[in-house]
Every structure is written in structure tokens, then in C-alpha cells.
Design a protein around this motif. Structure first.
Motif, PDB file in Angstrom:
ATOM      1  N   GLN A  27       0.825  -1.206   0.000  1.00 13.51           N
ATOM      2  CA  GLN A  27       0.000   0.000   0.000  1.00 13.51           C
ATOM      3  C   GLN A  27       0.861   1.258   0.000  1.00 13.51           C
ATOM      4  O   GLN A  27       0.516   2.245  -0.642  1.00 13.51           O
ATOM      5  N   LYS A  28       1.982   1.232   0.681  1.00 13.42           N
ATOM      6  CA  LYS A  28       2.885   2.385   0.684  1.00 13.42           C
ATOM      7  C   LYS A  28       3.380   2.672  -0.734  1.00 13.42           C
ATOM      8  O   LYS A  28       3.434   3.827  -1.163  1.00 13.42           O
ATOM      9  N   LEU A  29       3.727   1.634  -1.464  1.00 12.91           N
ATOM     10  CA  LEU A  29       4.176   1.802  -2.845  1.00 12.91           C
ATOM     11  C   LEU A  29       3.065   2.398  -3.705  1.00 12.91           C
ATOM     12  O   LEU A  29       3.295   3.324  -4.486  1.00 12.91           O
ATOM     13  N   ARG A  30       1.839   1.897  -3.551  1.00  8.76           N
ATOM     14  CA  ARG A  30       0.708   2.458  -4.293  1.00  8.76           C
ATOM     15  C   ARG A  30       0.483   3.924  -3.930  1.00  8.76           C
ATOM     16  O   ARG A  30       0.159   4.734  -4.795  1.00  8.76           O
ATOM     17  N   CYS A  82      -0.357   9.250 -10.354  1.00 15.21           N
ATOM     18  CA  CYS A  82      -0.578   8.026 -11.129  1.00 15.21           C
ATOM     19  C   CYS A  82      -1.629   7.160 -10.448  1.00 15.21           C
ATOM     20  O   CYS A  82      -1.486   6.818  -9.280  1.00 15.21           O
ATOM     21  N   GLU A  83      -2.664   6.810 -11.198  1.00 20.47           N
ATOM     22  CA  GLU A  83      -3.657   5.873 -10.684  1.00 20.47           C
ATOM     23  C   GLU A  83      -3.057   4.484 -10.701  1.00 20.47           C
ATOM     24  O   GLU A  83      -2.164   4.183 -11.491  1.00 20.47           O
ATOM     25  N   SER A  84      -3.559   3.625  -9.811  1.00 19.09           N
ATOM     26  CA  SER A  84      -3.078   2.244  -9.819  1.00 19.09           C
ATOM     27  C   SER A  84      -4.198   1.305  -9.435  1.00 19.09           C
ATOM     28  O   SER A  84      -5.185   1.701  -8.807  1.00 19.09           O
ATOM     29  N   GLU A  85      -4.030   0.079  -9.839  1.00 21.24           N
ATOM     30  CA  GLU A  85      -4.884  -1.025  -9.421  1.00 21.24           C
ATOM     31  C   GLU A  85      -3.919  -2.135  -9.031  1.00 21.24           C
ATOM     32  O   GLU A  85      -2.766  -2.131  -9.418  1.00 21.24           O
ATOM     33  N   ALA A  86      -4.405  -3.076  -8.249  1.00 23.98           N
ATOM     34  CA  ALA A  86      -3.512  -4.150  -7.799  1.00 23.98           C
ATOM     35  C   ALA A  86      -4.262  -5.468  -7.766  1.00 23.98           C
ATOM     36  O   ALA A  86      -5.464  -5.514  -7.506  1.00 23.98           O
ATOM     37  N   THR A  87      -3.505  -6.522  -8.062  1.00 22.82           N
ATOM     38  CA  THR A  87      -4.044  -7.867  -7.965  1.00 22.82           C
ATOM     39  C   THR A  87      -2.889  -8.842  -7.749  1.00 22.82           C
ATOM     40  O   THR A  87      -1.882  -8.772  -8.442  1.00 22.82           O
ATOM     41  N   GLY A  88      -2.994  -9.678  -6.768  1.00 19.82           N
ATOM     42  CA  GLY A  88      -2.062 -10.773  -6.539  1.00 19.82           C
ATOM     43  C   GLY A  88      -0.596 -10.432  -6.679  1.00 19.82           C
ATOM     44  O   GLY A  88       0.125 -11.140  -7.348  1.00 19.82           O
TER      45      GLY A  88
END
Length: 113
Positions: A92-95, A103-109
Motif C-alpha cells: 500500500q505504501k508503494l501504491r 498516477c492511478e493504480s490497481e492491484a491484484t495478486g
């Protein structure tokens, strides 16, 4: 104002997964009669388009849904994939660092987009 969105199916080879991949993306309707849509979320596994691109999609009888055919107008956005290998990394810190850069981000696995 409520936006008019459709789900668009895509099939492509993913370099991340090293296999053919199927993904559905939200897209804003630009001109449904002409098959024009604007991608509204971040593709997860690396197709040749990004959020904001205008694409052409048409109904595919085999898939039984709207299906991506080609990019009509690139947005200038890029999708960058980061695969996190360190289990101790604060994901989460990286996001949040990306968010602070605009920059928008999404995350998965373990993958951040």
C-alpha cells in the motif's frame, strides 16, 4: 452526471502470465452505433491499450458480448506493470507513492498497475 458504461471483452497474449488471457474492461460509450468506446479502467495483464484510449468494439456472436477489435485513438497514457517479489514490501505504501505522483493504480495478486 451519470456516465454511460459498457463492459468490453478482450483476448490477448499476456507477457506477464505467458498465456492467452481474457479480461473485461469498463468503457464509456462514445458512439455505440460506430462501435467507439473509451477505456475507463486499467487493464491488468498487459494488452496493447491503456485507460483513456478510444477503441473500436463490436458484438461478437461467438463471445455473445461486445468485443475489443482495435485502438482507434491512443490517449497517451501508459500501463506499467510492477510485480512485487518481496513479501515484506509495504504494498500500500508503494501504491500511495504512485498516487502522490498523480498516477492511478490497481492491484491484484502482487501486481501493481
Amino acid at each position: 452526471m451519470k456516465r454511460n458504461l459498457e463492459k468490453i471483452l478482450t483476448r490477448y497474449y499476456s507477457d506477464v502470465l505467458e498465456k492467452e488471457t481474457v479480461e473485461t474492461l469498463w468503457a464509456e460509450i462514445i458512439d455505440k452505433n460506430k462501435g467507439l468506446f473509451k477505456i475507463d479502467n486499467i487493464p491488468f495483464y498487459g494488452p496493447k491499450f491503456s485507460c483513456g484510449d478510444i477503441i473500436y468494439a463490436e458484438y461478437d456472436n461467438y463471445e455473445e458480448r461486445l468485443t475489443f477489435r482495435k485502438v482507434v485513438e491512443p490517449s497517451g497514457n501508459s500501463t506499467i506493470q510492477i510485480i512485487v517479489m518481496d513479501e515484506n514490501l509495504d504494498f500500500q505504501k508503494l501504491r500511495n507513492e504512485f498516487k502522490n505522483l498523480g498516477c492511478e493504480s490497481e492491484a491484484t495478486g502482487g501486481i501493481i498497475l
